[in-house]
Design an enzyme around this catalytic site. Sequence first.
Site, PDB file in Angstrom:
ATOM      1  N   TYR A 227      38.830  26.170  32.936  1.00 38.29           N
ATOM      2  CA  TYR A 227      39.392  26.396  34.279  1.00 38.29           C
ATOM      3  C   TYR A 227      38.309  26.335  35.348  1.00 38.29           C
ATOM      4  CZ  TYR A 227      43.885  27.367  32.361  1.00 38.29           C
ATOM      5  OH  TYR A 227      45.080  27.206  31.731  1.00 38.29           O
ATOM      6  N   VAL A 228      37.210  27.063  35.103  1.00 34.11           N
ATOM      7  CA  VAL A 228      36.161  27.145  36.123  1.00 34.11           C
ATOM      8  C   VAL A 228      35.463  25.799  36.289  1.00 34.11           C
ATOM      9  CG1 VAL A 228      33.934  28.229  36.646  1.00 34.11           C
ATOM     10  CG2 VAL A 228      35.814  29.618  35.792  1.00 34.11           C
TER      11      VAL A 228
ATOM     12  N   ASN B  39      35.957  42.578  38.530  1.00 38.28           N
ATOM     13  CA  ASN B  39      37.110  42.427  37.640  1.00 38.28           C
ATOM     14  C   ASN B  39      37.648  43.784  37.201  1.00 38.28           C
ATOM     15  OD1 ASN B  39      37.304  39.715  37.837  1.00 38.28           O
ATOM     16  ND2 ASN B  39      36.417  39.241  35.852  1.00 38.28           N
TER      17      ASN B  39
ATOM     18  N   ASN C  43      50.691  50.212  39.365  1.00 38.96           N
ATOM     19  CA  ASN C  43      51.788  50.255  38.387  1.00 38.96           C
ATOM     20  C   ASN C  43      52.107  51.686  37.950  1.00 38.96           C
ATOM     21  OD1 ASN C  43      52.117  47.526  38.560  1.00 38.96           O
ATOM     22  ND2 ASN C  43      50.878  47.058  36.756  1.00 38.96           N
TER      23      ASN C  43
ATOM     24  N   GLY D 261      35.845  66.971  44.327  1.00 44.90           N
ATOM     25  CA  GLY D 261      36.278  68.360  44.147  1.00 44.90           C
ATOM     26  C   GLY D 261      37.040  68.785  45.379  1.00 44.90           C
TER      27      GLY D 261
ATOM     28  N   CYS E 254      41.961  69.796  47.447  1.00 37.56           N
ATOM     29  CA  CYS E 254      43.102  68.860  47.404  1.00 37.56           C
ATOM     30  C   CYS E 254      43.101  67.908  46.219  1.00 37.56           C
ATOM     31  CB  CYS E 254      43.155  68.045  48.692  1.00 37.56           C
ATOM     32  SG  CYS E 254      43.453  69.064  50.125  1.00 37.56           S
TER      33      CYS E 254
ATOM     34  N   ARG F 161      36.292  75.957  46.817  1.00 41.68           N
ATOM     35  CA  ARG F 161      37.328  75.781  45.795  1.00 41.68           C
ATOM     36  C   ARG F 161      37.129  74.463  45.038  1.00 41.68           C
ATOM     37  NH1 ARG F 161      42.479  76.519  49.373  1.00 41.68           N
ATOM     38  NH2 ARG F 161      41.013  75.641  50.856  1.00 41.68           N
TER      39      ARG F 161
HETATM   40  N1  LIG Z   1      39.404  31.443  34.193  1.00 40.45           N
HETATM   41  C1  LIG Z   1      39.116  32.053  35.336  1.00 40.45           C
HETATM   42  O1  LIG Z   1      39.962  32.203  36.231  1.00 40.45           O
HETATM   43  C2  LIG Z   1      37.725  32.561  35.597  1.00 40.45           C
HETATM   44  C3  LIG Z   1      37.391  33.029  36.867  1.00 40.45           C
HETATM   45  C4  LIG Z   1      36.100  33.478  37.108  1.00 40.45           C
HETATM   46  C5  LIG Z   1      35.171  33.473  36.075  1.00 40.45           C
HETATM   47  N2  LIG Z   1      35.523  33.038  34.840  1.00 40.45           N
HETATM   48  C6  LIG Z   1      34.492  33.031  33.788  1.00 40.45           C
HETATM   49  O2  LIG Z   1      34.029  31.689  33.661  1.00 40.45           O
HETATM   50  C7  LIG Z   1      33.746  31.377  32.302  1.00 40.45           C
HETATM   51  C8  LIG Z   1      34.576  30.185  31.864  1.00 40.45           C
HETATM   52  O3  LIG Z   1      35.943  30.524  31.945  1.00 40.45           O
HETATM   53  P1  LIG Z   1      37.071  29.460  31.664  1.00 40.45           P
HETATM   54  O4  LIG Z   1      38.372  30.173  31.822  1.00 40.45           O
HETATM   55  O5  LIG Z   1      36.817  28.243  32.457  1.00 40.45           O
HETATM   56  O6  LIG Z   1      36.785  29.171  30.099  1.00 40.45           O
HETATM   57  P2  LIG Z   1      37.493  28.137  29.122  1.00 40.45           P
HETATM   58  O7  LIG Z   1      37.504  28.761  27.776  1.00 40.45           O
HETATM   59  O8  LIG Z   1      38.776  27.643  29.723  1.00 40.45           O
HETATM   60  O9  LIG Z   1      36.478  26.897  29.119  1.00 40.45           O
HETATM   61  C9  LIG Z   1      35.230  26.920  28.523  1.00 40.45           C
HETATM   62  C10 LIG Z   1      34.859  25.483  28.151  1.00 40.45           C
HETATM   63  O10 LIG Z   1      33.505  25.471  27.704  1.00 40.45           O
HETATM   64  C11 LIG Z   1      33.430  24.489  26.687  1.00 40.45           C
HETATM   65  N3  LIG Z   1      32.193  24.674  25.911  1.00 40.45           N
HETATM   66  C12 LIG Z   1      31.903  25.604  24.969  1.00 40.45           C
HETATM   67  N4  LIG Z   1      30.654  25.419  24.490  1.00 40.45           N
HETATM   68  C13 LIG Z   1      30.129  24.364  25.165  1.00 40.45           C
HETATM   69  C14 LIG Z   1      28.878  23.700  25.132  1.00 40.45           C
HETATM   70  N5  LIG Z   1      27.905  24.080  24.292  1.00 40.45           N
HETATM   71  N6  LIG Z   1      28.684  22.666  25.984  1.00 40.45           N
HETATM   72  C15 LIG Z   1      29.651  22.265  26.816  1.00 40.45           C
HETATM   73  N7  LIG Z   1      30.860  22.865  26.878  1.00 40.45           N
HETATM   74  C16 LIG Z   1      31.105  23.892  26.069  1.00 40.45           C
HETATM   75  C17 LIG Z   1      34.701  24.672  25.900  1.00 40.45           C
HETATM   76  O11 LIG Z   1      35.008  23.556  25.097  1.00 40.45           O
HETATM   77  C18 LIG Z   1      35.703  24.882  27.038  1.00 40.45           C
HETATM   78  O12 LIG Z   1      36.244  23.657  27.457  1.00 40.45           O
HETATM   79  C19 LIG Z   1      34.027  32.657  31.518  1.00 40.45           C
HETATM   80  O13 LIG Z   1      32.836  33.386  31.401  1.00 40.45           O
HETATM   81  C20 LIG Z   1      34.993  33.405  32.394  1.00 40.45           C
HETATM   82  O14 LIG Z   1      34.919  34.795  32.183  1.00 40.45           O
HETATM   83  C21 LIG Z   1      36.773  32.563  34.580  1.00 40.45           C
END
Ligand SMILES: NC(=O)c1ccc[n+]([C@@H]2O[C@H](COP(=O)([O-])OP(=O)(O)OC[C@H]3O[C@@H](n4cnc5c(N)ncnc54)[C@H](O)[C@@H]3O)[C@@H](O)[C@H]2O)c1
Length: 438
Positions: free
Chosen positions: A10-11, A214, A225, A265, A268, A331
Amino acid sequence: MRISIFGLGYVGVISLACLARDGHEVVGVDIDPTKLDLIRRGQSPVIEEGIQELMQQVCASGRVSVTTDVNEAVERSDISFICVGTPSGANGSQDLTAVLRLTEQLGIALGKKFGFHTLVLRSTVQPGTLEEHMAPLLEQHSGKRAGEAFGLCFQPEFLREGTSIKDYDNPPFTIVGSNSERATAQLRELFQHLPCEFLSTQVRTAEMLKMACNAFHALKIGFANEVGRIAQALSVDSHEVMRLLCKDTRLNISPAYLRPGFAFGGSCLPKDLRALTYIAKGHDVNTPLLGSLLASNRVHIDHAVDQILKSGARQVGMLGLAFKTGTDDLRESPLVIVAKRLIGEGITLRIYDPQVNLSRLIGANRRYIEESIPHIGSMMSSSMTHMLEGAQAVLVGIYNQELGEQLRAAVQPSQRIIDLVNMPQRQGLPNPYSGVCW
Ligand SMILES: NC(=O)c1ccc[n+]([C@@H]2O[C@H](COP(=O)([O-])OP(=O)(O)OC[C@H]3O[C@@H](n4cnc5c(N)ncnc54)[C@H](O)[C@@H]3O)[C@@H](O)[C@H]2O)c1
């Protein structure tokens, strides 16, 4: 700029697409060939609003390429972003295997590369990862010095899945923890167009900050909630309660109560928390988060008492007894609990609190102190000087400018200061010093 991105989850994918959109030449690296094939075909390996169209557009521009070859990607770029996963281990610990394995490969690639290169970790990692794990590995495998031949930075990512392109373009801030001014300057240039502050800080601070953010988000959700479940049981409109709660930007949605300091403390907070969790229990509503707050507060008091005992001081001066500066309300004051515990441990105690005059206390306040520490009168000092006389350690529990000046004038250099209030301008003091949680 020429940029490489390691880890196309994702990132990584959002960064790759947005950086290419902004005109940079980007090479993506992943160990998963399926992801690379998708990108080669102009498709995104992740589903996010707007990412398919953007990926198609940036791939067509010719500014995006992919490879599995770490050396090639480092060679073809000036900055590398590391975005691999940091999942939970079975015991909850953070699994840094992917980060560290890649770090080794990056070290080898850096060793072969001529000229300065910047590595930027964007994965969420535990504090100390860059300085204690990555920098030594990179130095070992490259034969080069971190901060000199290559920059090593941590820039936490604040995107949320579902709205990640919007979040990438509108982050709350850009935070960079860095070991090199040159690397920080590169990142400042790369992200200067974003409509937010660019803040540089220490690497460990940036690492901790991301984890704290986080945890805070989870805390907010859990809180809303639990309030929701109690309100539901009491036929109260939970959305209206939380909507109005958020309207208070002075005490609720604000930096108020968010500085590390001493326990809460007073008349309240503890009382009303107990009442709320009792109501919840009476309606069979389980509220583990709210129920944990008084326990957490007690742990914090225990921690302060331990710190005093560990200092070895047998005679202790206490500045403050009321639950906060400027009041005589005793108190449920955590300082009263500390005093009681120290007396129980056989510590000789002298207490100075200019607002607390035992002979003037009345009503519930007087009853509370008489029941908690019946012989407190003999421990009260009428001046800072008297309180400090003979003390090996002084516990600073209340503070204002006047008290600060009095303390500075009277404290002996050998007296340890144990600070519960984050005393301002303490740098000049020669005393041994410890903060309660800093
Ligand atoms: N998903 C989010 O919304 C989000 C937001 C902020 C921070 N983060 C942090 O960012 C990091 C990545 O999150 P994500 O959700 O993108 O992870 P993800 O699991 O979706 O993607 C990680 C990718 O890294 C690849 N990978 C693993 N080993 C590798 C290597 N040696 N060389 C190249 N690629 C390799 C994997 O194949 C995978 O495609 C995590 O630490 C997460 O905590 C995620």
